[in-house]
Write a protein that holds these residues in place. Sequence first.
Motif, PDB file in Angstrom:
ATOM      1  N   ILE A 130       1.021  -1.346  -0.135  1.00  0.00           N
ATOM      2  CA  ILE A 130       0.313  -0.078   0.068  1.00  0.00           C
ATOM      3  C   ILE A 130       1.009   1.604  -0.265  1.00  0.00           C
ATOM      4  O   ILE A 130       1.855   1.450   1.378  1.00  0.00           O
ATOM      5  N   THR A 131       0.378   2.179  -0.616  1.00  0.00           N
ATOM      6  CA  THR A 131       1.454   3.730  -1.229  1.00  0.00           C
ATOM      7  C   THR A 131       0.306   4.594  -0.596  1.00  0.00           C
ATOM      8  O   THR A 131       0.971   6.071  -1.023  1.00  0.00           O
ATOM      9  N   GLY A 132      -1.043   4.252  -0.824  1.00  0.00           N
ATOM     10  CA  GLY A 132      -1.329   5.768  -0.502  1.00  0.00           C
ATOM     11  C   GLY A 132      -2.897   5.029   0.229  1.00  0.00           C
ATOM     12  O   GLY A 132      -3.716   4.032   0.450  1.00  0.00           O
ATOM     13  N   VAL A 133      -3.717   5.555   1.655  1.00  0.00           N
ATOM     14  CA  VAL A 133      -4.580   5.926   1.880  1.00  0.00           C
ATOM     15  C   VAL A 133      -5.732   7.438   1.861  1.00  0.00           C
ATOM     16  O   VAL A 133      -5.346   8.333   1.655  1.00  0.00           O
ATOM     17  N   ALA A 134      -6.773   6.859   1.309  1.00  0.00           N
ATOM     18  CA  ALA A 134      -8.254   7.378   0.980  1.00  0.00           C
ATOM     19  C   ALA A 134      -9.066   8.151   1.194  1.00  0.00           C
ATOM     20  O   ALA A 134      -9.657   7.185   1.796  1.00  0.00           O
ATOM     21  N   ALA A 135      -9.966   8.831   1.242  1.00  0.00           N
ATOM     22  CA  ALA A 135     -11.258   8.599   1.554  1.00  0.00           C
ATOM     23  C   ALA A 135     -11.881   8.094  -0.068  1.00  0.00           C
ATOM     24  O   ALA A 135     -11.462   9.307  -0.272  1.00  0.00           O
ATOM     25  N   GLY A 136     -12.816   7.533   0.142  1.00  0.00           N
ATOM     26  CA  GLY A 136     -13.791   7.508  -1.156  1.00  0.00           C
ATOM     27  C   GLY A 136     -15.490   7.455  -0.492  1.00  0.00           C
ATOM     28  O   GLY A 136     -15.429   7.309   0.578  1.00  0.00           O
ATOM     29  N   LEU A 137     -15.803   7.318  -1.843  1.00  0.00           N
ATOM     30  CA  LEU A 137     -17.389   7.575  -2.082  1.00  0.00           C
ATOM     31  C   LEU A 137     -17.899   6.257  -2.635  1.00  0.00           C
ATOM     32  O   LEU A 137     -17.764   6.551  -3.995  1.00  0.00           O
ATOM     33  N   GLU A 138     -18.341   5.207  -1.878  1.00  0.00           N
ATOM     34  CA  GLU A 138     -18.803   4.804  -2.724  1.00  0.00           C
ATOM     35  C   GLU A 138     -20.069   4.416  -3.234  1.00  0.00           C
ATOM     36  O   GLU A 138     -21.216   4.340  -2.161  1.00  0.00           O
ATOM     37  N   ILE A 139     -21.046   4.373  -4.499  1.00  0.00           N
ATOM     38  CA  ILE A 139     -22.499   4.271  -4.762  1.00  0.00           C
ATOM     39  C   ILE A 139     -22.687   3.173  -4.806  1.00  0.00           C
ATOM     40  O   ILE A 139     -21.738   2.184  -6.064  1.00  0.00           O
ATOM     41  N   ILE A 140     -23.353   2.399  -4.264  1.00  0.00           N
ATOM     42  CA  ILE A 140     -23.917   0.861  -4.697  1.00  0.00           C
ATOM     43  C   ILE A 140     -24.949   1.211  -5.231  1.00  0.00           C
ATOM     44  O   ILE A 140     -26.175   1.991  -5.085  1.00  0.00           O
ATOM     45  N   ASP A 141     -25.922   0.488  -6.672  1.00  0.00           N
ATOM     46  CA  ASP A 141     -26.914   0.549  -7.112  1.00  0.00           C
ATOM     47  C   ASP A 141     -26.983  -0.864  -7.889  1.00  0.00           C
ATOM     48  O   ASP A 141     -26.792  -1.416  -8.380  1.00  0.00           O
ATOM     49  N   SER A 142     -28.069  -1.912  -6.297  1.00  0.00           N
ATOM     50  CA  SER A 142     -28.352  -3.222  -6.741  1.00  0.00           C
ATOM     51  C   SER A 142     -28.819  -3.411  -8.195  1.00  0.00           C
ATOM     52  O   SER A 142     -29.961  -2.244  -8.664  1.00  0.00           O
ATOM     53  N   ARG A 143     -28.624  -4.050  -9.300  1.00  0.00           N
ATOM     54  CA  ARG A 143     -30.093  -4.286 -10.741  1.00  0.00           C
ATOM     55  C   ARG A 143     -30.571  -4.850  -9.981  1.00  0.00           C
ATOM     56  O   ARG A 143     -31.827  -5.047 -10.821  1.00  0.00           O
ATOM     57  N   TYR A 144     -31.079  -5.888  -9.071  1.00  0.00           N
ATOM     58  CA  TYR A 144     -32.564  -6.006  -8.357  1.00  0.00           C
ATOM     59  C   TYR A 144     -33.677  -5.539  -7.573  1.00  0.00           C
ATOM     60  O   TYR A 144     -33.147  -4.346  -6.898  1.00  0.00           O
ATOM     61  N   ASP A 145     -34.615  -6.128  -8.175  1.00  0.00           N
ATOM     62  CA  ASP A 145     -35.580  -3.997  -8.080  1.00  0.00           C
ATOM     63  C   ASP A 145     -35.950  -4.642  -6.769  1.00  0.00           C
ATOM     64  O   ASP A 145     -35.241  -5.817  -6.001  1.00  0.00           O
ATOM     65  N   GLY A 146     -36.232  -3.296  -5.997  1.00  0.00           N
ATOM     66  CA  GLY A 146     -36.078  -3.128  -3.919  1.00  0.00           C
ATOM     67  C   GLY A 146     -34.672  -3.618  -3.371  1.00  0.00           C
ATOM     68  O   GLY A 146     -34.644  -3.722  -2.375  1.00  0.00           O
ATOM     69  N   PHE A 147     -33.809  -3.329  -4.619  1.00  0.00           N
ATOM     70  CA  PHE A 147     -32.431  -3.593  -3.268  1.00  0.00           C
ATOM     71  C   PHE A 147     -31.854  -5.667  -2.499  1.00  0.00           C
ATOM     72  O   PHE A 147     -31.916  -5.225  -1.509  1.00  0.00           O
ATOM     73  N   ARG A 148     -33.074  -6.399  -3.400  1.00  0.00           N
ATOM     74  CA  ARG A 148     -33.748  -7.723  -2.776  1.00  0.00           C
ATOM     75  C   ARG A 148     -32.002  -9.103  -3.766  1.00  0.00           C
ATOM     76  O   ARG A 148     -32.853  -8.269  -4.870  1.00  0.00           O
ATOM     77  N   PHE A 149     -32.113  -9.694  -2.417  1.00  0.00           N
ATOM     78  CA  PHE A 149     -31.050 -10.660  -2.906  1.00  0.00           C
ATOM     79  C   PHE A 149     -30.673 -11.209  -2.081  1.00  0.00           C
ATOM     80  O   PHE A 149     -30.705 -11.289  -0.808  1.00  0.00           O
ATOM     81  N   ASP A 150     -30.387 -12.464  -2.655  1.00  0.00           N
ATOM     82  CA  ASP A 150     -29.332 -13.413  -1.523  1.00  0.00           C
ATOM     83  C   ASP A 150     -27.660 -13.386  -1.935  1.00  0.00           C
ATOM     84  O   ASP A 150     -27.719 -12.574  -2.590  1.00  0.00           O
ATOM     85  N   LEU A 151     -27.039 -13.415  -1.421  1.00  0.00           N
ATOM     86  CA  LEU A 151     -25.845 -13.926  -1.096  1.00  0.00           C
ATOM     87  C   LEU A 151     -24.890 -13.977  -2.621  1.00  0.00           C
ATOM     88  O   LEU A 151     -24.795 -12.785  -3.310  1.00  0.00           O
ATOM     89  N   PRO A 152     -25.623 -15.453  -3.471  1.00  0.00           N
ATOM     90  CA  PRO A 152     -24.928 -15.403  -4.899  1.00  0.00           C
ATOM     91  C   PRO A 152     -25.708 -14.455  -5.472  1.00  0.00           C
ATOM     92  O   PRO A 152     -24.735 -14.073  -6.495  1.00  0.00           O
ATOM     93  N   ARG A 153     -26.389 -13.729  -5.790  1.00  0.00           N
ATOM     94  CA  ARG A 153     -27.037 -13.124  -6.120  1.00  0.00           C
ATOM     95  C   ARG A 153     -26.918 -11.469  -6.255  1.00  0.00           C
ATOM     96  O   ARG A 153     -26.116 -10.866  -7.490  1.00  0.00           O
TER      97      ARG A 153
END
Length: 270
Positions: A130-153
Amino acid sequence: MTTQADVVPHVAELLDTAQQSATPVSTATPWPQLNLDEAYASQTALIARRHARGEHGVGLKLGFTSEAKMRQMGVDEVIVGQLTDGMQAADGGLIDLGALIHPRVEPEIAFLIGTAVDLADPDVDLEAAITGVAAGLEIIDSRYDGFRFDLPRVVADNTSAAMFVLGPWRAPDEVDLDDIPVTLRAGDEVVAEGTTAAILGHPLRTLPRLVALGGRLGLRLPAGSVVLAGAATEAVTLRPGPVSATVAGLGTVHAVAVADSAGPLGEGGD
Ligand code: 0L1
Ligand code: MG
């Protein structure tokens, strides 16, 4: 009918179409039973489709690195996703909500891997690379309706990865990551608070998990790769306007979410 043999490309195509059209896979869509190996193979096929469109791999991300999120989902497994340059927005840059389904944002700790690392070597010292550390923003966006999924999905869906933004890199020896306050803001309003301890107790504790998973899956971390180690708070619905994450003593990362021309300001989210 989809046989088990063509499950992987079929799932990758469904998820890719959902992402590209910003239209979730309906809960009514017939969905094959996936085991975790098939789910990671589907993720790789999904990423291969992005590479075929000209995107390049720029790193890896970990998901479910907070005990709270694992408990919420009933899993005790960290998962890994793959980042491309097409997912990255510049610090202070725009996030086009029109290209997303129901985005949420979370504050992350990011690592810059300065020298190539062989994840197939179980004794590899990822922290030393590791040569750098930073604050990050992650935008998550499930491709499943209602953000509903199980682990494999969710694994097949590249761990809901959609966009990410990195703040300025700092040298690792300048930064203490032990239980450091993290604040997520939408405009001036604090929308989530946590500490780096939410990330498996300490963000560096994610690294052996990444080596184990990445080695098993044949993932690569060339020099210059980014690792998103995980979120320090729950994910919050991303609405139009400025959003930022501040990690005390490390820095702040900014982005501006913009509604697409068809959607009036103030809408968005779930
Ligand atoms: O980055 C993450 O922790 C997301 C993991 C996937 C689960 C979700 O979509 O919340
Ligand atoms: Mg995340």
